[in-house]
Design a protein around this motif. Structure first.
Motif, PDB file in Angstrom:
ATOM      1  N   GLY A 152       0.784  -1.231   0.000  1.00 51.47           N
ATOM      2  CA  GLY A 152       0.000   0.000   0.000  1.00 51.47           C
ATOM      3  C   GLY A 152       0.811   1.274   0.000  1.00 51.47           C
ATOM      4  O   GLY A 152       0.239   2.365   0.112  1.00 51.47           O
ATOM      5  N   THR A 154       3.832   4.101  -1.477  1.00 54.32           N
ATOM      6  CA  THR A 154       4.250   4.710  -2.736  1.00 54.32           C
ATOM      7  C   THR A 154       5.427   3.941  -3.345  1.00 54.32           C
ATOM      8  O   THR A 154       5.620   3.976  -4.557  1.00 54.32           O
ATOM      9  CB  THR A 154       4.630   6.185  -2.520  1.00 54.32           C
ATOM     10  N   TYR A 221       4.946  14.458   3.036  1.00 47.78           N
ATOM     11  CA  TYR A 221       4.110  13.771   4.034  1.00 47.78           C
ATOM     12  C   TYR A 221       3.068  14.727   4.606  1.00 47.78           C
ATOM     13  O   TYR A 221       3.349  15.895   4.871  1.00 47.78           O
ATOM     14  CB  TYR A 221       4.956  13.274   5.215  1.00 47.78           C
TER      15      TYR A 221
HETATM   16  N1  ARG Z   1       5.583   7.474   2.408  1.00 46.70           N
HETATM   17  C1  ARG Z   1       5.169   6.202   1.947  1.00 46.70           C
HETATM   18  C2  ARG Z   1       3.702   6.207   1.569  1.00 46.70           C
HETATM   19  O1  ARG Z   1       2.993   7.095   1.899  1.00 46.70           O
HETATM   20  C3  ARG Z   1       5.417   5.095   2.953  1.00 46.70           C
HETATM   21  C4  ARG Z   1       4.772   5.292   4.281  1.00 46.70           C
HETATM   22  C5  ARG Z   1       4.885   4.067   5.167  1.00 46.70           C
HETATM   23  N2  ARG Z   1       4.618   4.410   6.517  1.00 46.70           N
HETATM   24  C6  ARG Z   1       4.740   3.572   7.572  1.00 46.70           C
HETATM   25  N3  ARG Z   1       4.540   4.052   8.752  1.00 46.70           N
HETATM   26  N4  ARG Z   1       5.086   2.318   7.390  1.00 46.70           N
HETATM   27  O2  ARG Z   1       3.236   5.321   0.931  1.00 46.70           O
END
Ligand code: ARG
Length: 258
Positions: A152, A154, A221
Protein backbone atom coordinates in the motif's frame (compact mmCIF):
# COMPACT_ATOMS: atom_id res chain seq x y z
CA UNK A 1 -34.64 33.39 70.68
CA UNK A 2 -31.80 32.94 73.09
CA UNK A 3 -28.17 32.90 72.20
CA UNK A 4 -27.76 29.13 72.18
CA UNK A 5 -30.58 28.78 69.63
CA UNK A 6 -28.89 31.32 67.39
CA UNK A 7 -25.64 29.42 67.72
CA UNK A 8 -27.32 26.17 66.75
CA UNK A 9 -29.00 27.74 63.73
CA UNK A 10 -25.73 29.36 62.67
CA UNK A 11 -23.95 26.04 63.05
CA UNK A 12 -26.63 24.27 61.02
CA UNK A 13 -26.25 26.83 58.28
CA UNK A 14 -22.48 26.36 58.24
CA UNK A 15 -22.89 22.57 58.10
CA UNK A 16 -25.46 22.86 55.31
CA UNK A 17 -23.14 25.04 53.27
CA UNK A 18 -20.22 22.69 53.86
CA UNK A 19 -22.28 19.66 52.85
CA UNK A 20 -23.56 21.30 49.69
CA UNK A 21 -20.03 22.37 48.77
CA UNK A 22 -18.78 18.82 49.26
CA UNK A 23 -21.65 17.41 47.22
CA UNK A 24 -20.98 19.93 44.46
CA UNK A 25 -17.23 19.31 44.27
CA UNK A 26 -17.32 15.55 44.41
CA UNK A 27 -20.58 14.63 42.73
CA UNK A 28 -22.06 17.44 40.67
CA UNK A 29 -19.18 19.50 39.32
CA UNK A 30 -18.63 18.48 35.71
CA UNK A 31 -15.10 17.08 35.51
CA UNK A 32 -13.55 18.48 32.34
CA UNK A 33 -13.13 15.38 30.18
CA UNK A 34 -10.15 15.61 27.89
CA UNK A 35 -11.11 14.69 24.37
CA UNK A 36 -9.12 11.79 22.95
CA UNK A 37 -7.54 11.90 19.52
CA UNK A 38 -7.11 8.33 18.23
CA UNK A 39 -4.03 8.34 16.04
CA UNK A 40 -3.39 5.45 13.65
CA UNK A 41 0.17 4.60 12.70
CA UNK A 42 2.17 1.72 11.22
CA UNK A 43 5.12 1.53 13.63
CA UNK A 44 7.70 0.03 11.29
CA UNK A 45 9.07 3.24 9.87
CA UNK A 46 11.96 4.76 11.85
CA UNK A 47 12.55 7.62 12.62
CA UNK A 48 8.86 8.53 12.12
CA UNK A 49 7.20 5.66 14.02
CA UNK A 50 8.81 2.58 15.47
CA UNK A 51 8.78 0.45 18.57
CA UNK A 52 11.30 1.30 21.25
CA UNK A 53 12.60 -2.16 22.08
CA UNK A 54 13.38 -1.39 25.71
CA UNK A 55 10.08 0.24 26.63
CA UNK A 56 7.94 -1.48 23.97
CA UNK A 57 6.38 1.91 23.26
CA UNK A 58 5.58 3.39 19.89
CA UNK A 59 7.81 6.44 19.46
CA UNK A 60 9.16 8.67 16.72
CA UNK A 61 8.90 12.03 15.01
CA UNK A 62 5.26 11.54 13.98
CA UNK A 63 4.30 10.50 17.51
CA UNK A 64 5.93 13.52 19.15
CA UNK A 65 4.45 15.72 16.44
CA UNK A 66 0.86 14.60 17.03
CA UNK A 67 1.32 14.82 20.79
CA UNK A 68 2.39 18.42 20.37
CA UNK A 69 -0.51 19.19 18.04
CA UNK A 70 -2.96 17.51 20.42
CA UNK A 71 -1.65 19.52 23.35
CA UNK A 72 -2.19 22.72 21.41
CA UNK A 73 -5.75 21.91 20.41
CA UNK A 74 -6.83 20.34 23.71
CA UNK A 75 -6.74 16.63 23.02
CA UNK A 76 -5.16 13.62 24.62
CA UNK A 77 -3.48 11.16 22.24
CA UNK A 78 -4.16 7.46 21.95
CA UNK A 79 -1.81 5.68 19.54
CA UNK A 80 -3.42 2.85 17.57
CA UNK A 81 -1.00 0.57 15.68
CA UNK A 82 -2.39 -0.54 12.31
CA UNK A 83 -0.63 -1.99 9.23
CA UNK A 84 -0.05 0.76 6.70
CA UNK A 85 -2.58 -0.51 4.17
CA UNK A 86 -5.25 -0.64 6.87
CA UNK A 87 -4.88 2.99 7.96
CA UNK A 88 -7.15 4.69 5.44
CA UNK A 89 -9.90 2.06 5.83
CA UNK A 90 -9.68 2.48 9.64
CA UNK A 91 -9.99 6.25 9.29
CA UNK A 92 -12.99 5.91 7.03
CA UNK A 93 -14.61 3.40 9.38
CA UNK A 94 -14.22 5.87 12.26
CA UNK A 95 -11.86 3.63 14.25
CA UNK A 96 -9.25 6.39 14.32
CA UNK A 97 -9.42 10.18 13.99
CA UNK A 98 -6.11 10.88 12.34
CA UNK A 99 -3.27 9.11 10.49
CA UNK A 100 0.31 10.00 11.37
CA UNK A 101 2.41 7.50 9.48
CA UNK A 102 4.86 9.16 7.13
CA UNK A 103 2.04 9.13 4.65
CA UNK A 104 2.74 10.72 1.30
CA UNK A 105 0.12 13.14 0.06
CA UNK A 106 -1.05 11.67 -3.24
CA UNK A 107 -3.91 12.58 -5.54
CA UNK A 108 -5.44 9.14 -5.18
CA UNK A 109 -5.44 9.26 -1.38
CA UNK A 110 -6.67 12.86 -1.35
CA UNK A 111 -9.84 11.60 -3.02
CA UNK A 112 -10.72 9.61 0.10
CA UNK A 113 -9.07 11.50 2.99
CA UNK A 114 -8.20 15.11 3.78
CA UNK A 115 -4.50 15.91 4.21
CA UNK A 116 -2.93 18.50 6.46
CA UNK A 117 -0.33 20.90 5.17
CA UNK A 118 2.89 18.97 4.37
CA UNK A 119 5.41 18.50 7.18
CA UNK A 120 8.20 16.51 5.49
CA UNK A 121 9.74 15.90 2.08
CA UNK A 122 11.17 12.59 0.95
CA UNK A 123 12.42 10.57 -1.99
CA UNK A 124 12.67 6.80 -2.32
CA UNK A 125 15.81 4.71 -1.85
CA UNK A 126 16.96 1.21 -2.72
CA UNK A 127 18.65 -0.56 0.17
CA UNK A 128 20.75 -3.74 -0.01
CA UNK A 129 22.83 -5.81 2.41
CA UNK A 130 25.86 -3.79 3.48
CA UNK A 131 29.10 -4.70 1.77
CA UNK A 132 27.46 -7.16 -0.64
CA UNK A 133 28.05 -7.66 -4.37
CA UNK A 134 24.72 -6.32 -5.51
CA UNK A 135 24.77 -2.56 -5.88
CA UNK A 136 21.79 -1.36 -7.96
CA UNK A 137 22.08 2.22 -9.17
CA UNK A 138 18.41 2.52 -10.10
CA UNK A 139 15.22 0.55 -10.78
CA UNK A 140 16.66 -0.76 -14.08
CA UNK A 141 19.30 -2.69 -12.12
CA UNK A 142 16.58 -4.65 -10.29
CA UNK A 143 15.79 -6.78 -13.36
CA UNK A 144 15.98 -10.47 -12.51
CA UNK A 145 15.91 -9.68 -8.76
CA UNK A 146 13.44 -9.98 -5.91
CA UNK A 147 12.51 -6.70 -4.30
CA UNK A 148 10.60 -6.01 -1.07
CA UNK A 149 8.23 -3.13 -0.34
CA UNK A 150 5.48 -2.45 2.16
CA UNK A 151 1.92 -3.09 1.01
CA UNK A 152 0.00 0.00 0.00
CA UNK A 153 2.97 2.36 -0.08
CA UNK A 154 4.25 4.71 -2.74
CA UNK A 155 7.29 2.40 -3.04
CA UNK A 156 4.96 -0.41 -4.06
CA UNK A 157 3.29 1.87 -6.60
CA UNK A 158 6.68 3.05 -7.90
CA UNK A 159 7.98 -0.45 -8.62
CA UNK A 160 4.72 -1.87 -9.99
CA UNK A 161 4.30 1.15 -12.30
CA UNK A 162 7.88 0.65 -13.48
CA UNK A 163 7.26 -3.03 -14.18
CA UNK A 164 4.01 -2.30 -16.01
CA UNK A 165 5.68 0.37 -18.12
CA UNK A 166 8.84 -1.50 -19.02
CA UNK A 167 7.72 -5.12 -18.75
CA UNK A 168 10.82 -5.66 -16.62
CA UNK A 169 11.23 -9.07 -15.02
CA UNK A 170 11.32 -7.99 -11.38
CA UNK A 171 9.82 -10.06 -8.57
CA UNK A 172 8.01 -7.87 -6.04
CA UNK A 173 7.22 -9.08 -2.52
CA UNK A 174 4.91 -6.91 -0.44
CA UNK A 175 5.11 -6.96 3.36
CA UNK A 176 2.78 -5.73 6.06
CA UNK A 177 5.77 -4.05 7.71
CA UNK A 178 9.08 -2.56 6.58
CA UNK A 179 10.80 -4.28 9.50
CA UNK A 180 9.77 -7.67 8.10
CA UNK A 181 11.00 -6.65 4.65
CA UNK A 182 14.34 -5.56 6.11
CA UNK A 183 14.67 -8.89 7.94
CA UNK A 184 14.03 -10.79 4.70
CA UNK A 185 16.70 -8.66 3.03
CA UNK A 186 19.15 -9.55 5.80
CA UNK A 187 18.40 -13.26 5.64
CA UNK A 188 18.77 -13.38 1.87
CA UNK A 189 15.16 -13.79 0.77
CA UNK A 190 15.27 -10.40 -0.94
CA UNK A 191 17.90 -8.74 -3.10
CA UNK A 192 16.76 -5.21 -2.27
CA UNK A 193 14.09 -3.18 -0.50
CA UNK A 194 12.59 0.07 -1.77
CA UNK A 195 11.68 2.44 1.04
CA UNK A 196 11.44 6.18 1.72
CA UNK A 197 14.96 7.62 1.89
CA UNK A 198 14.77 9.10 5.43
CA UNK A 199 13.68 5.67 6.63
CA UNK A 200 16.44 4.00 4.62
CA UNK A 201 18.89 6.25 6.46
CA UNK A 202 17.49 5.17 9.82
CA UNK A 203 17.50 1.49 8.83
CA UNK A 204 21.09 1.89 7.71
CA UNK A 205 22.00 3.04 11.22
CA UNK A 206 20.15 0.16 12.87
CA UNK A 207 20.71 -2.84 10.61
CA UNK A 208 23.42 -4.27 8.40
CA UNK A 209 21.99 -2.60 5.29
CA UNK A 210 23.01 0.34 3.14
CA UNK A 211 21.52 2.73 0.63
CA UNK A 212 22.52 1.73 -2.87
CA UNK A 213 20.52 4.29 -4.85
CA UNK A 214 18.12 7.18 -4.45
CA UNK A 215 15.11 7.67 -6.68
CA UNK A 216 13.81 11.19 -6.81
CA UNK A 217 10.07 11.17 -6.21
CA UNK A 218 9.64 14.47 -4.37
CA UNK A 219 7.02 13.16 -1.94
CA UNK A 220 5.48 15.23 0.83
CA UNK A 221 4.11 13.77 4.03
CA UNK A 222 0.83 14.92 5.51
CA UNK A 223 -1.41 13.93 8.38
CA UNK A 224 -4.68 12.44 7.18
CA UNK A 225 -8.12 13.19 8.58
CA UNK A 226 -11.53 11.86 7.65
CA UNK A 227 -13.00 13.76 4.72
CA UNK A 228 -15.18 16.69 5.63
CA UNK A 229 -14.02 17.18 9.23
CA UNK A 230 -13.11 20.81 8.57
CA UNK A 231 -13.01 21.78 12.23
CA UNK A 232 -10.33 19.23 13.12
CA UNK A 233 -8.42 19.83 9.90
CA UNK A 234 -8.25 23.58 10.48
CA UNK A 235 -7.18 23.15 14.09
CA UNK A 236 -4.49 20.64 13.09
CA UNK A 237 -3.20 22.88 10.31
CA UNK A 238 -3.03 25.89 12.57
CA UNK A 239 -1.10 23.97 15.24
CA UNK A 240 1.13 22.33 12.63
CA UNK A 241 1.96 25.66 11.09
CA UNK A 242 3.09 27.00 14.46
CA UNK A 243 5.10 23.86 15.24
CA UNK A 244 6.93 23.74 11.90
CA UNK A 245 8.41 27.16 12.66
CA UNK A 246 9.40 26.35 16.23
CA UNK A 247 12.43 25.24 18.17
CA UNK A 248 10.35 22.33 19.52
CA UNK A 249 10.10 20.86 16.03
CA UNK A 250 13.84 21.15 15.54
CA UNK A 251 14.34 19.41 18.89
CA UNK A 252 12.03 16.53 17.96
CA UNK A 253 13.91 15.99 14.70
CA UNK A 254 17.33 16.00 16.34
CA UNK A 255 16.07 13.66 19.07
CA UNK A 256 15.27 11.00 16.47
CA UNK A 257 17.88 11.61 13.79
CA UNK A 258 20.86 12.34 16.02
N1 ARG B 1 5.58 7.47 2.41
C1 ARG B 1 5.17 6.20 1.95
C2 ARG B 1 3.70 6.21 1.57
O1 ARG B 1 2.99 7.09 1.90
C3 ARG B 1 5.42 5.10 2.95
C4 ARG B 1 4.77 5.29 4.28
C5 ARG B 1 4.89 4.07 5.17
N2 ARG B 1 4.62 4.41 6.52
C6 ARG B 1 4.74 3.57 7.57
N3 ARG B 1 4.54 4.05 8.75
N4 ARG B 1 5.09 2.32 7.39
O2 ARG B 1 3.24 5.32 0.93
Amino acid sequence: MNLSKITIIALLIVVAIAVSMIVYYFYLKPTPVKKVLRVGTSPDFPPFEFINETTNEIVGIDIDLVKLIAKKIGYEVEIVPIDFDGLIPALQAGQIDLIASGMTITEERAKVVDFSIPYWEANQAIIVVRGGQFKPRGLEDLVGKTVGVQTGTTAEILITDYINKTNANIQVKSYSSYILATQDLLNGRLDAVIVDEPVAQALQRKYNVEISASIETGEKYGLAIKKGNAELLNAVNKALNEILNSQEWYDIISKYTG
